[in-house]
Motif scaffolding. Structure first.
Motif, PDB file in Angstrom:
ATOM      1  N   GLU A  14      95.779  62.249  69.529  1.00 33.55           N
ATOM      2  CA  GLU A  14      96.198  63.223  68.538  1.00 33.55           C
ATOM      3  C   GLU A  14      96.399  62.537  67.197  1.00 33.55           C
ATOM      4  O   GLU A  14      97.113  61.545  67.113  1.00 33.55           O
ATOM      5  CB  GLU A  14      97.495  63.889  68.974  1.00 33.55           C
ATOM      6  N   TRP A  15      95.754  63.085  66.174  1.00 30.37           N
ATOM      7  CA  TRP A  15      95.902  62.569  64.820  1.00 30.37           C
ATOM      8  C   TRP A  15      96.538  63.653  63.979  1.00 30.37           C
ATOM      9  O   TRP A  15      96.070  64.787  63.933  1.00 30.37           O
ATOM     10  CB  TRP A  15      94.547  62.152  64.255  1.00 30.37           C
ATOM     11  N   LEU A  16      97.621  63.322  63.296  1.00 29.10           N
ATOM     12  CA  LEU A  16      98.441  64.286  62.596  1.00 29.10           C
ATOM     13  C   LEU A  16      98.204  64.239  61.087  1.00 29.10           C
ATOM     14  O   LEU A  16      98.061  63.164  60.504  1.00 29.10           O
ATOM     15  CB  LEU A  16      99.916  64.004  62.883  1.00 29.10           C
ATOM     16  N   THR A  17      98.220  65.405  60.471  1.00 29.77           N
ATOM     17  CA  THR A  17      98.050  65.497  59.029  1.00 29.77           C
ATOM     18  C   THR A  17      99.176  64.751  58.323  1.00 29.77           C
ATOM     19  O   THR A  17     100.347  64.943  58.664  1.00 29.77           O
ATOM     20  CB  THR A  17      98.101  66.970  58.571  1.00 29.77           C
ATOM     21  N   PRO A  18      98.860  63.916  57.350  1.00 30.28           N
ATOM     22  CA  PRO A  18      99.914  63.246  56.582  1.00 30.28           C
ATOM     23  C   PRO A  18     100.859  64.279  55.967  1.00 30.28           C
ATOM     24  O   PRO A  18     100.403  65.219  55.310  1.00 30.28           O
ATOM     25  CB  PRO A  18      99.152  62.481  55.499  1.00 30.28           C
ATOM     26  N   PRO A  19     102.171  64.125  56.204  1.00 28.42           N
ATOM     27  CA  PRO A  19     103.111  65.131  55.678  1.00 28.42           C
ATOM     28  C   PRO A  19     103.072  65.255  54.163  1.00 28.42           C
ATOM     29  O   PRO A  19     103.287  66.345  53.626  1.00 28.42           O
ATOM     30  CB  PRO A  19     104.474  64.634  56.170  1.00 28.42           C
ATOM     31  N   GLU A  20     102.731  64.176  53.464  1.00 25.12           N
ATOM     32  CA  GLU A  20     102.687  64.256  51.999  1.00 25.12           C
ATOM     33  C   GLU A  20     101.606  65.216  51.511  1.00 25.12           C
ATOM     34  O   GLU A  20     101.737  65.806  50.436  1.00 25.12           O
ATOM     35  CB  GLU A  20     102.513  62.865  51.375  1.00 25.12           C
ATOM     36  N   LEU A  21     100.539  65.399  52.286  1.00 22.90           N
ATOM     37  CA  LEU A  21      99.501  66.375  51.911  1.00 22.90           C
ATOM     38  C   LEU A  21     100.005  67.802  52.126  1.00 22.90           C
ATOM     39  O   LEU A  21      99.809  68.671  51.278  1.00 22.90           O
ATOM     40  CB  LEU A  21      98.225  66.147  52.712  1.00 22.90           C
ATOM     41  N   VAL A  22     100.641  68.043  53.265  1.00 17.64           N
ATOM     42  CA  VAL A  22     101.119  69.392  53.578  1.00 17.64           C
ATOM     43  C   VAL A  22     102.214  69.805  52.598  1.00 17.64           C
ATOM     44  O   VAL A  22     102.262  70.963  52.163  1.00 17.64           O
ATOM     45  CB  VAL A  22     101.583  69.485  55.044  1.00 17.64           C
ATOM     46  N   ILE A  23     103.075  68.880  52.212  1.00 17.75           N
ATOM     47  CA  ILE A  23     104.133  69.175  51.231  1.00 17.75           C
ATOM     48  C   ILE A  23     103.528  69.673  49.924  1.00 17.75           C
ATOM     49  O   ILE A  23     104.055  70.582  49.289  1.00 17.75           O
ATOM     50  CB  ILE A  23     105.030  67.931  51.015  1.00 17.75           C
ATOM     51  N   LYS A  27     105.635  75.468  51.368  1.00 18.43           N
ATOM     52  CA  LYS A  27     106.362  75.662  52.626  1.00 18.43           C
ATOM     53  C   LYS A  27     105.596  76.605  53.544  1.00 18.43           C
ATOM     54  O   LYS A  27     104.987  77.570  53.089  1.00 18.43           O
ATOM     55  CB  LYS A  27     107.749  76.217  52.348  1.00 18.43           C
ATOM     56  N   PHE A  28     105.655  76.292  54.830  1.00 14.87           N
ATOM     57  CA  PHE A  28     104.972  77.103  55.836  1.00 14.87           C
ATOM     58  C   PHE A  28     105.977  77.636  56.850  1.00 14.87           C
ATOM     59  O   PHE A  28     106.949  76.959  57.187  1.00 14.87           O
ATOM     60  CB  PHE A  28     103.886  76.273  56.552  1.00 14.87           C
ATOM     61  N   ASP A  29     105.686  78.841  57.355  1.00  6.87           N
ATOM     62  CA  ASP A  29     106.544  79.467  58.354  1.00  6.87           C
ATOM     63  C   ASP A  29     106.194  79.031  59.768  1.00  6.87           C
ATOM     64  O   ASP A  29     107.071  78.943  60.628  1.00  6.87           O
ATOM     65  CB  ASP A  29     106.425  80.997  58.263  1.00  6.87           C
ATOM     66  N   LEU A  30     104.903  78.768  60.024  1.00  3.24           N
ATOM     67  CA  LEU A  30     104.446  78.490  61.391  1.00  3.24           C
ATOM     68  C   LEU A  30     103.354  77.432  61.404  1.00  3.24           C
ATOM     69  O   LEU A  30     102.446  77.467  60.576  1.00  3.24           O
ATOM     70  CB  LEU A  30     103.893  79.779  62.022  1.00  3.24           C
ATOM     71  N   ASP A  31     103.454  76.527  62.363  1.00  2.62           N
ATOM     72  CA  ASP A  31     102.359  75.619  62.720  1.00  2.62           C
ATOM     73  C   ASP A  31     102.112  75.834  64.205  1.00  2.62           C
ATOM     74  O   ASP A  31     102.925  75.434  65.038  1.00  2.62           O
ATOM     75  CB  ASP A  31     102.725  74.167  62.437  1.00  2.62           C
ATOM     76  N   PRO A  32     101.020  76.500  64.575  1.00  7.04           N
ATOM     77  CA  PRO A  32     100.751  76.783  65.982  1.00  7.04           C
ATOM     78  C   PRO A  32     100.142  75.616  66.758  1.00  7.04           C
ATOM     79  O   PRO A  32      99.883  75.743  67.948  1.00  7.04           O
ATOM     80  CB  PRO A  32      99.777  77.952  65.923  1.00  7.04           C
ATOM     81  N   ALA A  43     106.163  72.966  59.470  1.00  7.65           N
ATOM     82  CA  ALA A  43     106.576  74.356  59.286  1.00  7.65           C
ATOM     83  C   ALA A  43     107.964  74.585  59.881  1.00  7.65           C
ATOM     84  O   ALA A  43     108.473  73.749  60.633  1.00  7.65           O
ATOM     85  CB  ALA A  43     105.563  75.284  59.955  1.00  7.65           C
ATOM     86  N   LYS A  44     108.542  75.749  59.559  1.00  8.88           N
ATOM     87  CA  LYS A  44     109.859  76.105  60.097  1.00  8.88           C
ATOM     88  C   LYS A  44     109.807  76.269  61.613  1.00  8.88           C
ATOM     89  O   LYS A  44     110.692  75.823  62.326  1.00  8.88           O
ATOM     90  CB  LYS A  44     110.354  77.410  59.469  1.00  8.88           C
ATOM     91  N   ILE A  45     108.757  76.951  62.109  1.00 10.10           N
ATOM     92  CA  ILE A  45     108.566  77.178  63.545  1.00 10.10           C
ATOM     93  C   ILE A  45     107.285  76.471  63.962  1.00 10.10           C
ATOM     94  O   ILE A  45     106.273  76.538  63.259  1.00 10.10           O
ATOM     95  CB  ILE A  45     108.445  78.685  63.867  1.00 10.10           C
ATOM     96  N   ASN A  46     107.331  75.794  65.112  1.00  9.66           N
ATOM     97  CA  ASN A  46     106.200  74.987  65.568  1.00  9.66           C
ATOM     98  C   ASN A  46     105.915  75.257  67.035  1.00  9.66           C
ATOM     99  O   ASN A  46     106.804  75.127  67.869  1.00  9.66           O
ATOM    100  CB  ASN A  46     106.516  73.503  65.363  1.00  9.66           C
ATOM    101  N   GLY A  60     104.028  85.124  59.131  1.00  8.82           N
ATOM    102  CA  GLY A  60     104.249  84.401  57.884  1.00  8.82           C
ATOM    103  C   GLY A  60     103.065  83.544  57.469  1.00  8.82           C
ATOM    104  O   GLY A  60     101.916  83.771  57.852  1.00  8.82           O
ATOM    105  N   ARG A  61     103.394  82.530  56.710  1.00 11.27           N
ATOM    106  CA  ARG A  61     102.399  81.595  56.184  1.00 11.27           C
ATOM    107  C   ARG A  61     102.176  80.484  57.205  1.00 11.27           C
ATOM    108  O   ARG A  61     103.118  79.787  57.592  1.00 11.27           O
ATOM    109  CB  ARG A  61     102.898  81.025  54.859  1.00 11.27           C
ATOM    110  N   VAL A  62     100.931  80.299  57.631  1.00 19.22           N
ATOM    111  CA  VAL A  62     100.579  79.370  58.710  1.00 19.22           C
ATOM    112  C   VAL A  62      99.901  78.122  58.155  1.00 19.22           C
ATOM    113  O   VAL A  62      99.018  78.215  57.304  1.00 19.22           O
ATOM    114  CB  VAL A  62      99.641  80.066  59.726  1.00 19.22           C
ATOM    115  N   TYR A  63     100.330  76.946  58.665  1.00 13.43           N
ATOM    116  CA  TYR A  63      99.568  75.712  58.452  1.00 13.43           C
ATOM    117  C   TYR A  63      98.988  75.327  59.802  1.00 13.43           C
ATOM    118  O   TYR A  63      99.701  75.320  60.821  1.00 13.43           O
ATOM    119  CB  TYR A  63     100.420  74.544  57.934  1.00 13.43           C
ATOM    120  N   MET A  64      97.710  74.965  59.826  1.00 15.51           N
ATOM    121  CA  MET A  64      97.073  74.651  61.102  1.00 15.51           C
ATOM    122  C   MET A  64      96.069  73.520  60.959  1.00 15.51           C
ATOM    123  O   MET A  64      95.196  73.552  60.105  1.00 15.51           O
ATOM    124  CB  MET A  64      96.359  75.904  61.624  1.00 15.51           C
TER     125      MET A  64
END
Length: 159
Positions: A14-23, A27-32, A43-46, A60-64
């Motif tokens: 698993e490779w995760l998106t750098p948090p500095e890019l997502v910031i 703000k996101f409500d959901l990361d599924p 996101a607030k809910i994961n 809400g607003r989704v980051y995926m």
């Protein structure tokens, strides 16, 4: 879950998106597609693998950053239907995925300059993928967020 690159049939990495890019995207409500034991969240809910984010109602607003491979098209279709979010995927613009869910449906895309250096589930910035990356925005507000993000690359408005 975030980005997955298969090493073999028995293991996945698993490779995760750098948090500095997502910031930079807001703000996101959901990361599924969050790892089971994430070193950080976007996101607030994961939802993680145990939650089966595809089976849940999105809000809400989704980051995926979806699991890569054959099933990725299902995740992108769900985000397209939801209509409010940003996804990070490989910039493989000739694929069925792009033609079925992005070119005619997304509001904007941002091709990232260079290769993103992703994090592993231990929170260490380690690897780069085998292809360039692109952010996909669904919804006008997400297109604006991409355009104003200051993420280095090429922004293209589609709608």
């Amino acid at each position: 879950m975030d980005v997955r690159f298969e090493k073999s049939k028995e293991t996945t990495v698993e490779w995760l998106t750098p948090p500095e890019l997502v910031i930079k995207l807001g703000k996101f409500d959901l990361d599924p597609c969050t790892p089971v034991k994430p070193p950080f969240v976007h996101a607030k809910i994961n939802f993680n693998l145990n939650d089966n984010g595809l089976s849940k109602e999105w809000f809400g607003r989704v980051y995926m950053n979806p699991p890569y491979g054959k099933g990725m098209e299902i995740w992108m279709e769900k985000l397209k239907i939801h209509g409010n979010g940003i996804a990070l995927i490989f910039a493989r613009t000739e694929t069925k995925l792009f033609f079925n869910h992005i070119w005619n449906d997304a509001h904007a895309i941002l091709f990232v300059k260079g290769r993103i250096k992703f994090y592993n589930v231990d929170g260490e910035q380690k690897g780069t993928p085998g292809a360039p990356s692109v952010f996909i925005a669904y919804g006008e507000e997400n297109a604006i967020a991409l355009e104003k993000s200051d993420i280095e690359g090429k922004f293209i408005k589609l709608k």
